[in-house]
Design a protein around this motif. Structure first.
Motif, PDB file in Angstrom:
ATOM      1  N   LEU A   5      -5.890   2.060  27.030  1.00  0.00           N
ATOM      2  CA  LEU A   5      -5.945   3.519  27.093  1.00  0.00           C
ATOM      3  C   LEU A   5      -4.605   4.080  26.635  1.00  0.00           C
ATOM      4  N   TYR A  19      -5.294   0.478  31.390  1.00  0.00           N
ATOM      5  CA  TYR A  19      -6.681   0.178  31.052  1.00  0.00           C
ATOM      6  C   TYR A  19      -7.539   0.308  32.298  1.00  0.00           C
ATOM      7  N   TRP A  35     -11.725   9.219  19.004  1.00  0.00           N
ATOM      8  CA  TRP A  35     -11.250   8.865  20.343  1.00  0.00           C
ATOM      9  C   TRP A  35     -12.054   9.634  21.382  1.00  0.00           C
ATOM     10  N   TYR A  50      -7.005   8.626  26.786  1.00  0.00           N
ATOM     11  CA  TYR A  50      -7.800   8.497  25.573  1.00  0.00           C
ATOM     12  C   TYR A  50      -8.221   7.051  25.369  1.00  0.00           C
ATOM     13  N   LEU A  51      -9.491   6.893  25.001  1.00  0.00           N
ATOM     14  CA  LEU A  51     -10.118   5.594  24.775  1.00  0.00           C
ATOM     15  C   LEU A  51     -10.597   5.555  23.330  1.00  0.00           C
TER      16      LEU A  51
END
Length: 68
Positions: A5, A19, A35, A50-51
């Motif tokens: 992340l 994470y 994202w 944000y992933l």
């Protein structure tokens, strides 16, 4: 394997922030530039980050500002 992340929508301009656990559910708040901005559980609190893996053609969300 957990996914990294980041603090913003990019892995070069923004810092790694951790994470989520593989079994933790998360909510997608919006997508931008490939994202996902998510909210996930972290102990007794919820965090946002944000992933990678959102819609690559989605622009950044617009913020509406009202003048009173």
């Amino acid at each position: 394997m957990p996914t990294n992340l980041y603090g913003g929508p990019g892995n070069k301009a923004y810092a790694y922030v951790g994470y989520p656990d593989d079994t933790d559910p998360y909510d997608v708040l919006w997508e931008e530039y490939g994202w996902k901005f998510i909210e996930y559980p972290s102990g007794t609190k919820r965090k946002r980050a944000y992933l990678p893996g959102g819609n690559p053609t989605a622009p950044a969300p617009r913020l509406l500002v009202r003048a009173f």
